[in-house]
Write an enzyme that holds these catalytic residues in place. Structure first.
Site, mmCIF file in Angstrom:
data_model
loop_
_atom_site.group_PDB
_atom_site.id
_atom_site.type_symbol
_atom_site.label_atom_id
_atom_site.label_comp_id
_atom_site.label_asym_id
_atom_site.label_seq_id
_atom_site.Cartn_x
_atom_site.Cartn_y
_atom_site.Cartn_z
ATOM 1 C CE1 TYR A 169 -1.202 5.743 4.012
ATOM 2 C CE2 TYR A 169 0.491 4.307 3.113
ATOM 3 C CZ TYR A 169 -0.636 4.487 3.876
ATOM 4 O OH TYR A 169 -1.202 3.422 4.520
ATOM 5 C CG HIS A 207 -2.171 0.761 1.069
ATOM 6 N ND1 HIS A 207 -3.127 0.484 0.125
ATOM 7 C CD2 HIS A 207 -2.640 1.826 1.766
ATOM 8 C CE1 HIS A 207 -4.129 1.339 0.239
ATOM 9 N NE2 HIS A 207 -3.849 2.172 1.227
#
Length: 113
Positions: A39, A26
């Site tokens: 992120y 991810h």
């Protein structure tokens, strides 16, 4: 800067190794998401209870994720992106539950978003 913080819980029955691998995947996928400045996801190694102020229990958390966006325009780009939508679909495969927070700074020149 807009910052979103997520408390993440893996699905029941998922191994720690699989969860770790999917968190890494991810993270790697995040580099292609339009509008997303940064992120980060970190696995919870421990939940200490020896705090200097009263402790409150929030339940089990497996990881903490955080998304950064430069401004509202970048966030709008992110929300409209098909790549972001596919990224969220991947998240559904390894995140059993989450609790999101939009945070605001307490000091500095950065306005609260």
């Amino acid at each position: 800067m807009i910052r979103l913080l997520y408390l993440l819980v893996k699905p029941a029955g998922m191994s720690d190794e699989t969860f770790r691998a999917e968190c890494l995947r991810h993270y790697e996928m995040s580099h292609d998401v339009p509008g997303l400045h940064k992120y980060e996801v970190r696995l919870v190694a421990e939940q200490p209870t020896d705090t200097h102020v009263p402790f409150f229990d929030i339940g089990h958390v497996d990881a903490i994720g955080e998304c950064w966006f430069k401004d509202d325009a970048a966030y709008a780009t992110y929300m409209a992106s098909d790549i972001r939508k596919a990224w969220f679909e991947h998240g559904k495969t390894f995140i059993g539950q989450l609790k999101p927070f939009r945070t605001a700074p307490v000091a500095g020149d950065e306005p609260a978003s």
